[in-house]
Write a protein that holds these residues in place. Structure first.
Motif, mmCIF file in Angstrom:
data_model
loop_
_atom_site.group_PDB
_atom_site.id
_atom_site.type_symbol
_atom_site.label_atom_id
_atom_site.label_comp_id
_atom_site.label_asym_id
_atom_site.label_seq_id
_atom_site.Cartn_x
_atom_site.Cartn_y
_atom_site.Cartn_z
ATOM 1 N N ARG A 198 -6.023 -5.179 -2.639
ATOM 2 C CA ARG A 198 -7.026 -6.223 -2.884
ATOM 3 C C ARG A 198 -7.739 -5.915 -4.192
ATOM 4 N NH1 ARG A 198 -7.359 -4.783 2.361
ATOM 5 N NH2 ARG A 198 -9.234 -3.511 2.038
ATOM 6 N N VAL A 199 -7.734 -6.886 -5.109
ATOM 7 C CA VAL A 199 -8.267 -6.652 -6.454
ATOM 8 C C VAL A 199 -9.296 -7.714 -6.820
ATOM 9 C CG1 VAL A 199 -6.090 -5.587 -7.156
ATOM 10 C CG2 VAL A 199 -6.483 -8.027 -7.639
ATOM 11 N N ALA A 200 -10.142 -7.356 -7.784
ATOM 12 C CA ALA A 200 -11.120 -8.292 -8.330
ATOM 13 C C ALA A 200 -11.201 -8.097 -9.841
ATOM 14 C CB ALA A 200 -12.490 -8.071 -7.690
ATOM 15 N N HIS A 211 -9.871 -2.808 -3.509
ATOM 16 C CA HIS A 211 -9.391 -1.476 -3.873
ATOM 17 C C HIS A 211 -9.596 -1.191 -5.365
ATOM 18 C CE1 HIS A 211 -6.734 -2.398 -0.295
ATOM 19 N NE2 HIS A 211 -7.163 -1.195 0.024
ATOM 20 N N PHE A 212 -9.379 -2.215 -6.188
ATOM 21 C CA PHE A 212 -9.340 -2.026 -7.643
ATOM 22 C C PHE A 212 -10.100 -3.164 -8.302
ATOM 23 C CE2 PHE A 212 -6.313 -1.704 -11.543
ATOM 24 C CZ PHE A 212 -7.175 -0.822 -12.171
ATOM 25 N N ALA A 244 -12.975 7.487 -2.648
ATOM 26 C CA ALA A 244 -13.649 6.893 -3.816
ATOM 27 C C ALA A 244 -13.140 5.492 -4.133
ATOM 28 C CB ALA A 244 -13.511 7.799 -5.027
ATOM 29 N N LEU A 245 -12.999 4.677 -3.097
ATOM 30 C CA LEU A 245 -12.620 3.281 -3.281
ATOM 31 C C LEU A 245 -13.852 2.389 -3.090
ATOM 32 C CD1 LEU A 245 -9.215 3.170 -1.372
ATOM 33 C CD2 LEU A 245 -9.554 3.071 -3.854
ATOM 34 N N PRO A 246 -13.922 1.282 -3.844
ATOM 35 C CA PRO A 246 -12.944 0.813 -4.821
ATOM 36 C C PRO A 246 -12.978 1.642 -6.096
ATOM 37 C CG PRO A 246 -14.902 -0.538 -4.953
ATOM 38 C CD PRO A 246 -15.102 0.388 -3.776
ATOM 39 N N THR A 270 -10.483 -13.042 -7.606
ATOM 40 C CA THR A 270 -9.983 -12.066 -6.638
ATOM 41 C C THR A 270 -8.554 -12.426 -6.238
ATOM 42 O OG1 THR A 270 -10.820 -13.303 -4.719
ATOM 43 C CG2 THR A 270 -12.303 -11.690 -5.734
ATOM 44 N N ALA A 271 -7.824 -11.431 -5.785
ATOM 45 C CA ALA A 271 -6.445 -11.663 -5.365
ATOM 46 C C ALA A 271 -6.010 -10.545 -4.438
ATOM 47 C CB ALA A 271 -5.511 -11.732 -6.574
ATOM 48 N N THR A 272 -4.979 -10.821 -3.687
ATOM 49 C CA THR A 272 -4.317 -9.811 -2.860
ATOM 50 C C THR A 272 -2.887 -9.676 -3.359
ATOM 51 O OG1 THR A 272 -5.678 -10.327 -0.929
ATOM 52 C CG2 THR A 272 -3.617 -9.155 -0.536
ATOM 53 N N VAL A 273 -2.493 -8.453 -3.667
ATOM 54 C CA VAL A 273 -1.172 -8.195 -4.225
ATOM 55 C C VAL A 273 -0.390 -7.325 -3.257
ATOM 56 C CG1 VAL A 273 0.088 -7.296 -6.205
ATOM 57 C CG2 VAL A 273 -2.197 -8.261 -6.530
ATOM 58 N N GLN A 274 0.809 -7.761 -2.912
ATOM 59 C CA GLN A 274 1.637 -7.012 -1.987
ATOM 60 C C GLN A 274 2.511 -6.034 -2.757
ATOM 61 O OE1 GLN A 274 0.951 -7.918 1.270
ATOM 62 N NE2 GLN A 274 1.968 -6.010 1.870
ATOM 63 N N LEU A 275 2.242 -4.732 -2.604
ATOM 64 C CA LEU A 275 3.060 -3.687 -3.226
ATOM 65 C C LEU A 275 3.869 -3.029 -2.117
ATOM 66 C CD1 LEU A 275 0.431 -1.978 -5.591
ATOM 67 C CD2 LEU A 275 1.868 -3.958 -6.051
#
Length: 470
Positions: A352-354, A377-378, A177-179, A341-346
């Motif tokens: 990948r978020v918007a 993803h989110f 169920a992504l995003p 939009t951005a990419t966050v390294q966890l």
């Protein structure tokens, strides 16, 4: 298909000049009418964001004998008879009169919660500069209005991060169920139910922070106060006209009780304070009541576009990596109207978020999700152009330059408030830690799922029955 919706946004046919300024800001084309003729609102399509209310400039001229009497119009609109501001053509149903009657009932235990942005906008109604931060005066005013307990929607925002953040990580790890879309904004949720019911399983199952506080107030809070849930009258002060609709949804109940009994806007609270003869500017600062009044900086930034995303990342980073986030000022998340939009390294996870600010910008993303081509993803979605700071229930400003200045000042004040708080992550709020220890158990657990999660239903006219999110 659900029964017809009781209209909340209205256009006064006597006052409307047909300029169609309202139509230019409506993100779902719910304003119907020819230019230079009175307009009307399609309640099924309308997402109740109230942007039309904010921009409407047609108002009743004082003493015009051709119009319905002002006192009658105020009564029809649900406003207090003491209101002196101009009556504009576009307006939202008011509930201040109903609230005043409820506060006079000695049998009720009256509680109130306030959204994050109220503390940076309410003061404008009393002549203070845009963005003036007044949480203490607000709490003080609410006690003098007649509330027994002053709680905070920010507390619910912190709970939302615990639940929604855990839900996001679970979905990312399973790939299902992504995003995942946020579900805090009721106008966005209503639009998804109407325009994209086949994608409802992509929405977080979390209730909004307002509804979470409402549910907890009539369970956890009622137990702590030794009060019967049936004696509690739960009120929310919101910048959002659609919150009136959200609180009335059939699924927003807990153990047979409505979670939030009544919603008033920022403007309505100001009108109530003035009607009581309270000198807001001279009030002392007073605290919110524990435990549902304690909040982190992450909770308070929900009021700005990108705030939900930033708060989630602050907690999500540490849940995944078990390390402290190096910098809590996530400037790359912050912004204004449009899509960011951005990419966050966890750790090893690349998230990948918007962020969508303004409902008119979400349609391309919905098409991507429908085609299975969405790269994120989110996704945070807020219907109003700059998030809750620009909500339809906020102080009304007719000039575009004033709106721009007010939105900027409110956001700056929110972020400054966050930066000065000792606790800036939801999972470090001691009241949240205690809530899970004493009552909820764990995020997404049996108790929290019962109280804090929900399902969304298709409102599409094309649907032949109800389609629910799982």
């Amino acid at each position: 298909m659900p029964s017809s919706i009781e209209p909340i946004i209205h256009i006064d046919q006597e006052l409307c000049t047909g300029c169609r300024r309202c139509a230019t800001v409506c993100p779902v084309d719910a304003i119907i009418g020819e230019r230079r003729s009175p307009q009307s609102v399609d309640p099924q399509r309308c997402v109740i964001c109230g942007q039309c209310v904010q921009v409407c400039s047609a108002y009743a001229a004082e003493g015009d004998s051709r119009l319905t009497r002002r006192s009658d119009k105020l009564r029809e609109r649900g406003q207090l008879s003491s209101v002196h501001e101009p009556l504009f053509a576009a307006y939202s149903t008011g509930h201040a009169s109903e609230l005043r009657e409820a506060l006079d009932d000695p049998k009720r235990f009256n509680i109130v919660q306030c959204a994050p942005v109220i503390r940076v906008s309410l003061a404008e109604e009393f002549g203070m500069p845009f963005g003036t931060l007044t949480p203490g005066k607000m709490a003080s005013a609410l006690r003098r209005v007649g509330f027994d307990r002053i709680y905070d929607t920010n507390f619910g925002a912190d709970v939302t991060i615990m639940e929604e953040g855990t839900e996001l990580i679970s979905r990312v790890m399973s790939g299902e169920a992504l995003p995942m879309f946020t579900s805090c904004c009721p106008a966005w949720v209503k639009h998804a139910e109407t325009a994209a019911p086949h994608l409802l399983h992509h929405l977080s199952s979390c209730k909004s922070p307002m509804q979470m506080v409402g549910a907890l107030a009539k369970t956890y809070g009622a137990k702590a106060e030794g009060v019967s849930p049936g004696d509690i009258f739960s009120v929310a002060v919101m910048p959002c006209t659609c919150k009136k609709f959200e609180s009335s949804r059939e699924e927003m109940t807990v153990d047979g009780y409505r979670e939030v009994d009544l919603v008033i806007t920022t403007r309505e609270l100001a009108q109530l304070i003035k009607a009581k003869g309270i000198d807001f500017n001279s009030l002392p600062d007073e605290p919110f009541d524990s435990p549902l009044g304690l909040y982190s900086g992450a909770g308070t930034i929900f009021g700005a576009t990108g705030g939900v995303m930033e708060a989630a990342i602050r907690t999500g980073y540490e849940l995944v990596t078990h390390e402290a986030l190096p910098d809590l000022q996530l400037e790359f998340i912050r912004g204004a109207e449009g899509i960011r939009t951005a990419t966050v390294q966890l750790g090893d996870l690349e998230l990948r978020v918007a962020i969508v600010a303004g409902l008119k910008y979400v349609h391309g993303i919905l098409e991507q999700v429908s085609k299975g081509e969405c790269p994120y993803h989110f996704i945070e979605v807020m219907a109003c152009p700059e998030g809750c700071v620009s909500g339809g229930g906020q102080p009304k400003l007719l000039l575009e330059r004033d709106r721009t200045a007010a939105y900027a000042a409110r956001k700056a004040s929110i972020y400054n408030h966050d930066s000065t708080l000792k606790i800036r992550k939801s999972h470090e709020n001691p009241a949240i830690i205690q809530l899970y220890k004493d009552y909820l158990g764990e995020p997404l657990g049996e108790v929290s799922h019962h109280l804090l999660h929900t399902k969304f239903n298709s409102r599409s006219p094309k649907s032949s029955g109800m389609m629910s999110s799982p």
